[in-house]
Design a protein around this motif. Structure first.
Motif, PDB file in Angstrom:
ATOM      1  N   GLU A 243       0.845  -1.176   0.000  1.00 19.58           N
ATOM      2  CA  GLU A 243       0.000   0.000   0.000  1.00 19.58           C
ATOM      3  C   GLU A 243       0.884   1.231   0.000  1.00 19.58           C
ATOM      4  OE1 GLU A 243      -0.848   0.770   4.721  1.00 19.58           O
ATOM      5  OE2 GLU A 243      -2.406  -0.257   3.542  1.00 19.58           O
ATOM      6  N   GLY A 244       0.322   2.370  -0.421  1.00 15.15           N
ATOM      7  CA  GLY A 244       1.098   3.599  -0.471  1.00 15.15           C
ATOM      8  C   GLY A 244       0.365   4.667  -1.247  1.00 15.15           C
ATOM      9  N   SER A 245       1.058   5.779  -1.512  1.00 15.24           N
ATOM     10  CA  SER A 245       0.481   6.882  -2.274  1.00 15.24           C
ATOM     11  C   SER A 245       1.592   7.706  -2.891  1.00 15.24           C
ATOM     12  CB  SER A 245      -0.410   7.749  -1.364  1.00 15.24           C
ATOM     13  OG  SER A 245       0.374   8.347  -0.350  1.00 15.24           O
ATOM     14  N   PHE A 246       1.260   8.405  -3.960  1.00 18.11           N
ATOM     15  CA  PHE A 246       2.198   9.323  -4.608  1.00 18.11           C
ATOM     16  C   PHE A 246       1.393  10.327  -5.407  1.00 18.11           C
ATOM     17  CE2 PHE A 246       1.587   5.648  -7.333  1.00 18.11           C
ATOM     18  CZ  PHE A 246       1.320   6.195  -8.581  1.00 18.11           C
ATOM     19  N   SER A 247       2.050  11.404  -5.816  1.00 22.46           N
ATOM     20  CA  SER A 247       1.412  12.472  -6.589  1.00 22.46           C
ATOM     21  C   SER A 247       2.055  12.560  -7.970  1.00 22.46           C
ATOM     22  CB  SER A 247       1.540  13.823  -5.872  1.00 22.46           C
ATOM     23  OG  SER A 247       0.913  13.777  -4.617  1.00 22.46           O
ATOM     24  N   GLN A 248       1.226  12.917  -8.959  1.00 23.56           N
ATOM     25  CA  GLN A 248       1.756  13.107 -10.308  1.00 23.56           C
ATOM     26  C   GLN A 248       0.721  13.880 -11.129  1.00 23.56           C
ATOM     27  OE1 GLN A 248       1.838   8.891 -11.927  1.00 23.56           O
ATOM     28  NE2 GLN A 248       0.798   9.963 -13.609  1.00 23.56           N
ATOM     29  N   LYS A 249       1.174  14.241 -12.350  1.00 25.61           N
ATOM     30  CA  LYS A 249       0.293  14.939 -13.265  1.00 25.61           C
ATOM     31  C   LYS A 249      -0.660  13.947 -13.928  1.00 25.61           C
ATOM     32  CE  LYS A 249       1.566  19.325 -13.314  1.00 25.61           C
ATOM     33  NZ  LYS A 249       0.625  20.447 -13.102  1.00 25.61           N
ATOM     34  N   TRP A 250      -1.909  14.355 -14.050  1.00 28.09           N
ATOM     35  CA  TRP A 250      -2.910  13.551 -14.752  1.00 28.09           C
ATOM     36  C   TRP A 250      -3.648  14.487 -15.698  1.00 28.09           C
ATOM     37  CZ3 TRP A 250      -8.164  11.251 -12.924  1.00 28.09           C
ATOM     38  CH2 TRP A 250      -8.528  10.185 -13.764  1.00 28.09           C
ATOM     39  N   GLY A 251      -3.244  14.424 -16.920  1.00 25.46           N
ATOM     40  CA  GLY A 251      -3.735  15.436 -17.846  1.00 25.46           C
ATOM     41  C   GLY A 251      -3.075  16.761 -17.523  1.00 25.46           C
ATOM     42  N   LYS A 252      -3.890  17.742 -17.208  1.00 23.73           N
ATOM     43  CA  LYS A 252      -3.374  19.070 -16.902  1.00 23.73           C
ATOM     44  C   LYS A 252      -3.438  19.397 -15.415  1.00 23.73           C
ATOM     45  CE  LYS A 252      -4.664  21.029 -21.393  1.00 23.73           C
ATOM     46  NZ  LYS A 252      -5.427  22.097 -22.103  1.00 23.73           N
ATOM     47  N   GLU A 254      -2.913  18.207 -11.067  1.00 22.07           N
ATOM     48  CA  GLU A 254      -2.189  17.386 -10.101  1.00 22.07           C
ATOM     49  C   GLU A 254      -3.184  16.440  -9.422  1.00 22.07           C
ATOM     50  OE1 GLU A 254       1.494  16.484  -8.132  1.00 22.07           O
ATOM     51  OE2 GLU A 254       1.093  17.926  -9.733  1.00 22.07           O
ATOM     52  N   VAL A 255      -2.780  15.173  -9.311  1.00 17.77           N
ATOM     53  CA  VAL A 255      -3.636  14.192  -8.643  1.00 17.77           C
ATOM     54  C   VAL A 255      -2.830  13.452  -7.578  1.00 17.77           C
ATOM     55  CG1 VAL A 255      -5.146  13.870 -10.631  1.00 17.77           C
ATOM     56  CG2 VAL A 255      -3.123  12.428 -10.368  1.00 17.77           C
ATOM     57  N   THR A 256      -3.549  12.884  -6.621  1.00 14.13           N
ATOM     58  CA  THR A 256      -2.946  12.026  -5.591  1.00 14.13           C
ATOM     59  C   THR A 256      -3.404  10.600  -5.849  1.00 14.13           C
ATOM     60  OG1 THR A 256      -2.912  13.798  -3.961  1.00 14.13           O
ATOM     61  CG2 THR A 256      -2.789  11.545  -3.126  1.00 14.13           C
ATOM     62  N   VAL A 257      -2.432   9.711  -6.028  1.00 14.39           N
ATOM     63  CA  VAL A 257      -2.707   8.305  -6.315  1.00 14.39           C
ATOM     64  C   VAL A 257      -2.449   7.500  -5.041  1.00 14.39           C
ATOM     65  CG1 VAL A 257      -2.165   6.323  -7.757  1.00 14.39           C
ATOM     66  CG2 VAL A 257      -2.034   8.636  -8.715  1.00 14.39           C
ATOM     67  N   GLU A 266      -4.562 -11.039  -4.972  1.00 12.35           N
ATOM     68  CA  GLU A 266      -3.352 -10.323  -5.382  1.00 12.35           C
ATOM     69  C   GLU A 266      -3.661  -9.162  -6.322  1.00 12.35           C
ATOM     70  OE1 GLU A 266      -0.615 -13.136  -6.980  1.00 12.35           O
ATOM     71  OE2 GLU A 266      -0.245 -14.104  -5.047  1.00 12.35           O
ATOM     72  N   TRP A 267      -4.899  -8.684  -6.319  1.00 16.74           N
ATOM     73  CA  TRP A 267      -5.232  -7.503  -7.104  1.00 16.74           C
ATOM     74  C   TRP A 267      -4.853  -6.257  -6.314  1.00 16.74           C
ATOM     75  CZ3 TRP A 267     -10.803  -8.644  -9.297  1.00 16.74           C
ATOM     76  CH2 TRP A 267     -10.728  -9.724 -10.194  1.00 16.74           C
ATOM     77  N   LYS A 268      -4.766  -5.112  -7.029  1.00 18.17           N
ATOM     78  CA  LYS A 268      -4.470  -3.819  -6.416  1.00 18.17           C
ATOM     79  C   LYS A 268      -5.624  -2.880  -6.719  1.00 18.17           C
ATOM     80  CE  LYS A 268       0.554  -4.309  -6.832  1.00 18.17           C
ATOM     81  NZ  LYS A 268       0.545  -5.600  -7.546  1.00 18.17           N
ATOM     82  N   TYR A 269      -6.047  -2.165  -5.671  1.00 18.15           N
ATOM     83  CA  TYR A 269      -7.127  -1.193  -5.801  1.00 18.15           C
ATOM     84  C   TYR A 269      -6.499   0.190  -5.718  1.00 18.15           C
ATOM     85  CZ  TYR A 269      -9.957  -5.289  -4.762  1.00 18.15           C
ATOM     86  OH  TYR A 269     -10.528  -6.530  -4.788  1.00 18.15           O
ATOM     87  N   VAL A 270      -6.711   1.025  -6.756  1.00 19.18           N
ATOM     88  CA  VAL A 270      -6.031   2.313  -6.901  1.00 19.18           C
ATOM     89  C   VAL A 270      -7.086   3.412  -6.982  1.00 19.18           C
ATOM     90  CG1 VAL A 270      -4.387   3.656  -8.259  1.00 19.18           C
ATOM     91  CG2 VAL A 270      -4.168   1.162  -8.156  1.00 19.18           C
ATOM     92  N   SER A 271      -6.863   4.490  -6.180  1.00 19.37           N
ATOM     93  CA  SER A 271      -7.731   5.674  -6.259  1.00 19.37           C
ATOM     94  C   SER A 271      -6.930   6.841  -6.811  1.00 19.37           C
ATOM     95  CB  SER A 271      -8.287   6.026  -4.881  1.00 19.37           C
ATOM     96  OG  SER A 271      -7.260   6.509  -4.046  1.00 19.37           O
ATOM     97  N   ILE A 272      -7.607   7.637  -7.646  1.00 24.76           N
ATOM     98  CA  ILE A 272      -6.989   8.831  -8.238  1.00 24.76           C
ATOM     99  C   ILE A 272      -7.897  10.005  -7.902  1.00 24.76           C
ATOM    100  CG2 ILE A 272      -6.164   9.916 -10.353  1.00 24.76           C
ATOM    101  CD1 ILE A 272      -5.966   7.094 -11.567  1.00 24.76           C
ATOM    102  N   VAL A 273      -7.400  10.918  -7.038  1.00 24.87           N
ATOM    103  CA  VAL A 273      -8.192  12.055  -6.567  1.00 24.87           C
ATOM    104  C   VAL A 273      -7.467  13.340  -6.937  1.00 24.87           C
ATOM    105  CG1 VAL A 273      -9.248  13.178  -4.586  1.00 24.87           C
ATOM    106  CG2 VAL A 273      -9.082  10.684  -4.654  1.00 24.87           C
ATOM    107  N   PRO A 274      -8.101  14.280  -7.644  1.00 25.73           N
ATOM    108  CA  PRO A 274      -7.465  15.571  -7.973  1.00 25.73           C
ATOM    109  C   PRO A 274      -7.100  16.338  -6.705  1.00 25.73           C
ATOM    110  CG  PRO A 274      -9.421  15.219  -9.314  1.00 25.73           C
ATOM    111  CD  PRO A 274      -9.425  14.139  -8.281  1.00 25.73           C
ATOM    112  N   THR A 275      -5.912  16.920  -6.721  1.00 21.94           N
ATOM    113  CA  THR A 275      -5.428  17.652  -5.549  1.00 21.94           C
ATOM    114  C   THR A 275      -6.263  18.887  -5.276  1.00 21.94           C
ATOM    115  OG1 THR A 275      -3.220  16.881  -6.089  1.00 21.94           O
ATOM    116  CG2 THR A 275      -3.374  18.684  -4.513  1.00 21.94           C
ATOM    117  N   LYS A 276      -6.867  19.428  -6.278  1.00 20.25           N
ATOM    118  CA  LYS A 276      -7.615  20.673  -6.106  1.00 20.25           C
ATOM    119  C   LYS A 276      -8.825  20.498  -5.191  1.00 20.25           C
ATOM    120  CE  LYS A 276     -10.541  19.932 -10.185  1.00 20.25           C
ATOM    121  NZ  LYS A 276     -10.962  20.464 -11.504  1.00 20.25           N
TER     122      LYS A 276
END
Length: 759
Positions: A243-252, A254-257, A266-276
């Motif tokens: 488990e963990g998290s990181f930030s990066q650009k998604w389109g134009k 900033e998002v937090t993954v 053994e699957w991974k569940y991923v959330s992508i939330v815009p920082t704004k």
């Protein structure tokens, strides 16, 4: 006064006003960091919620697959070799029915079928189709898989695996039967309802704010819920740990993954939330903080001054009111609160003193009223009702009994307490007895306590109608109280218990009965429990015959202590053995015994001062005795003293002469001429001396001794022989029968004829 409460309150309010200002500044500096951490933690919590929900659904599918693989119908069907058999067609219908029920039991299943490898056909929830038709019906619409790929996948071995045939085409595959998976003739395929799974994920807040992805163990995308336009921009290579998290650009933007891994598949569940989304909240929070600072400074300051003054004015008016009434030095008082506190303390002390005095007076008056109620000295009617109400006396029933406690010796309780006045000791004893007894009585009844004439009286309001059981209860309560108080506190108690009486008018009667029972301790001794039933029918006849008195006198005069003690004991036992002796007859018996002992002493040859000290000591001790037992002990002690005195006097004379004289008398009892003169001639002593000697040695005169011995000989002859009374009269030395009969009755209390008859 040294300072004003107004200034103190003002400084305090301003200080309190500064606290939120400082806190808001700290919140401003820390809010963004804390909010970021909270968003990440919230995302992980929501992801875990998604993971738990889907894992549970996948577990149910696995469990269903396991149940189906163990179903006897399925195992029988997949092991068939001849599918053209009519019975097999019937089994096919049964299998379709079973598959349909399994599919209907789980809403996450779109469809399911069993593929037979050798026959190249499959059985679904509705029909049986060959492989090509089966593929076209169930998977033909998916561009991500060909017929060849699907056919090859059907031939592989599966142990309950989730796979993706194409986009949004998730399946669960398991070889049948599971017991022989390596050579399994069939494959179970469960087609998952991808749209339903997406809808379940989309309902979660994190999917509404951003996107949720499901990756397999190789980070291959399996499913997307939410916005999927820029999913390819995500750097899935950074997803390495559980488990963990990181930030990066998604389109134009900033998002937090954030991501979590499932142990189940053994699957991974991923959330992508815009920082704004949460940065906007930080900006909003900053604006609120600045607004709050403005309000605190420019509104809170003046409000603090105004409220402080408003709250101070009532204090000022109270100070002006009470300051003339304060007895303390006002100049030494610190502020207005100290002044008010001093006034209230002085007032409270006066109030406490007044209440304590009133309570003491109320308790004393209540105790006096109860004492008068017990003695029947209260008015009846409405006056009695008003008095009972004023003293808070409420009787739940109209049945009453009285327990009266007489306090005996209690000095052992204060053996180690040092010097303590008698009054405080007695009050302490009353406190112990009252509290213990009240607690025991209140288990079953209501009780009221007072002190009456140096005794403790318990007025018991009986709560049940079983009179026999209640009387026994009262006795048991008294026994338990006596055991506790005497055993643990060394306080000697004598307890009188009355009968049960109806109405208030029966209370004085109950008190008189308890008092009468308590007085009976003089007969049976202290530290006893005496119910009135025990003494209500006392014995009213005293047994004290004249011959017993003569025997006792003779035993005393001859110094025979054992015989005298037996005679006294026989008189006491005879009087108390066949019934309860009344108090008056008990006292009379003791006076008779004492009179007999003193009468015996008067017949002794003694000087004017001999035994005078002992008699004076006896009288003194008897006046201090509180029971028959104590009087009996004093009688035995005095008997011992007198008998020892007589015995010492007898030993001062010639023992040989005594033996010769008495032996001669015993040997010549049949001699009618036996006299003091003939005896003096025989032993060559004068008659007066011999008379005194015989009386001194035997305690009796010559005539009494000879007559008693002749009577004893006559008794033996009447017992051992059949001789007539006339013959026995001559053999024991009497000249005629009349004299013999008169002498015999004098010493034995009955005639010879009655003695022979056993009367």
């Amino acid at each position: 006064m040294k300072r004003s409460v107004f200034l103190f309150w003002l400084y305090s309010n301003l200080t309190i006003l500064c606290i939120p200002i400082v806190i808001t500044m700290l919140v401003l500096f820390q809010s963004q960091h804390l909010l970021n951490s909270e968003v990440i933690r919230s995302n992980k919590a929501l992801l875990n919620q998604v993971k738990q929900s889907l894992d549970n659904q996948f577990k149910d599918i696995k469990r269903m697959g396991l149940q189906l693989s163990l179903d006897p119908k399925v195992i029988k069907y997949v092991n068939q070799t001849d599918f053209d058999n009519p019975q097999v067609k019937i089994d096919t219908l049964d299998l379709i029915t079973s598959l349909r029920s399994y599919a209907a039991s789980n809403g996450d299943i779109h469809d399911l079928y069993v593929y037979l490898k050798k026959g190249h056909f499959g059985v679904t929830t509705s029909t049986m189709n060959q492989d090509e038709l089966l593929f076209q019906l169930l998977h033909g619409g998916n561009k991500g898989i060909t017929m060849k790929q699907w056919s090859d996948s059907m031939e592989k071995i599966y142990y309950g695996n989730f796979l993706q045939f194409a986009d949004d085409d998730l399946v669960y595959m398991q070889s049948l039967p599971i017991q022989n998976a390596s050579e399994a003739p069939a494959t179970l395929v469960v087609m998952l309802n991808a749209e339903r799974l997406k809808a379940a994920i989309s309902n979660i807040q994190i999917a509404q704010a951003g996107s949720v992805l499901i990756l397999d163990s190789t980070n291959k995308l399996l499913m997307t819920a939410g916005d999927s336009d820029h999913v390819s921009d995500i750097d899935f290579e950074q997803i390495q740990s559980a488990e963990g998290s990181f930030s990066q650009k998604w389109g134009k933007e900033e998002v937090t993954v954030s991501y979590v891994s499932s142990v189940e598949n053994e699957w991974k569940y991923v959330s992508i939330v815009p920082t704004k989304i949460y940065s906007a909240k930080v900006s909003q929070l900053r604006s609120w903080i600045y607004a709050g600072l403005f309000l605190c400074i420019f509104v809170g300051g003046p409000m603090s001054i105004w409220l402080t003054r408003r709250h101070y004015m009532p204090i000022r008016r109270m100070v002006d009111l009470v300051s003339p009434k304060v007895k303390s030095n006002i100049e030494g008082i610190g502020n207005e609160f100290s002044l008010l506190q001093s006034f209230m303390s002085e007032n409270e002390a006066l109030q406490v003193t007044a209440n304590r005095t009133i309570q003491k007076q109320q308790d004393v008056l209540r105790s006096h009223f109860l004492a008068r109620l017990l003695k029947g000295r209260v008015e009846s009617g409405s006056a009695l009702a008003q008095s009972m109400e004023s003293f808070d006396l409420r009787f739940e029933t109209n049945r009453f009994a009285v327990l009266l406690f007489h306090i005996g010796d209690y000095e052992a309780l204060f053996a180690d307490s040092g010097s303590r006045d008698a009054e405080s000791k007695l009050q302490y004893v009353y406190y112990i007895v009252t509290n213990i007894t009240e607690e025991l009585i209140r288990r079953k009844h209501t009780v009221f306590t007072t002190e009456v004439d140096g005794m403790i009286a318990f007025l018991v309001n009986i709560q049940n109608d079983d009179e026999v059981r209640t009387k026994q209860d009262l006795i048991e309560i008294a026994q338990e109280a006596q055991t506790i108080i005497q055993g643990k506190f060394y306080i000697q108690l004598t307890i009188g218990i009355s009968d049960i009486h109806p109405l208030l008018t029966g209370i004085p009667l109950g008190f008189d009965e308890a008092l009468e029972a308590l007085e009976y301790k003089f007969v049976i001794g202290p530290s006893q429990i005496i119910p009135f039933d025990r003494i209500k029918r006392p014995k009213n006849e005293l047994y004290y015959p004249l011959d017993m008195e003569r025997q006792l006198i003779n035993h005393i005069r001859t110094g025979q202590y054992e015989e005298a003690m037996e005679a006294v004991s026989e008189l006491i036992v005879t009087n108390v053995s066949d019934g309860t002796l009344s108090l008056q007859l008990g006292k009379l018996l003791m006076f008779e015994l004492i009179g007999t002992i003193l009468k015996a002493i008067e017949h002794l040859d003694q000087g004017p001062n001999e035994l005078a000290v002992e008699k004076h000591a006896l009288i003194k001790q008897l006046t201090q005795c509180e029971s028959f037992v104590e009087i009996e002990d004093e009688i035995y002690k005095f008997l011992k003293t007198v008998c020892d005195y007589v015995d010492s006097k007898k030993k001062s004379h010639n023992t040989n002469l005594k033996d010769q004289v008495l032996s001669y008398i015993d040997e010549h009892l049949e001699d009618m001429d036996l006299s003091l003169t003939s005896l003096s001639l025989k032993f060559e002593v004068n008659a007066p001396y011999l008379s005194r000697f015989i009386k001194e040695q035997s305690g009796e005169t010559f005539i009494d001794y000879v007559n008693k011995q002749r009577v004893q000989l006559a008794k033996r002859l009447m017992t051992e022989t059949d001789d007539t009374i006339t013959d026995i009269t001559q053999k024991v030395g009497f000249s005629n029968s009349n004299t013999f009969i008169r002498v015999f009755k004098r010493y034995e209390g009955i005639t010879p004829g009655q003695f022979r008859k056993g009367e």
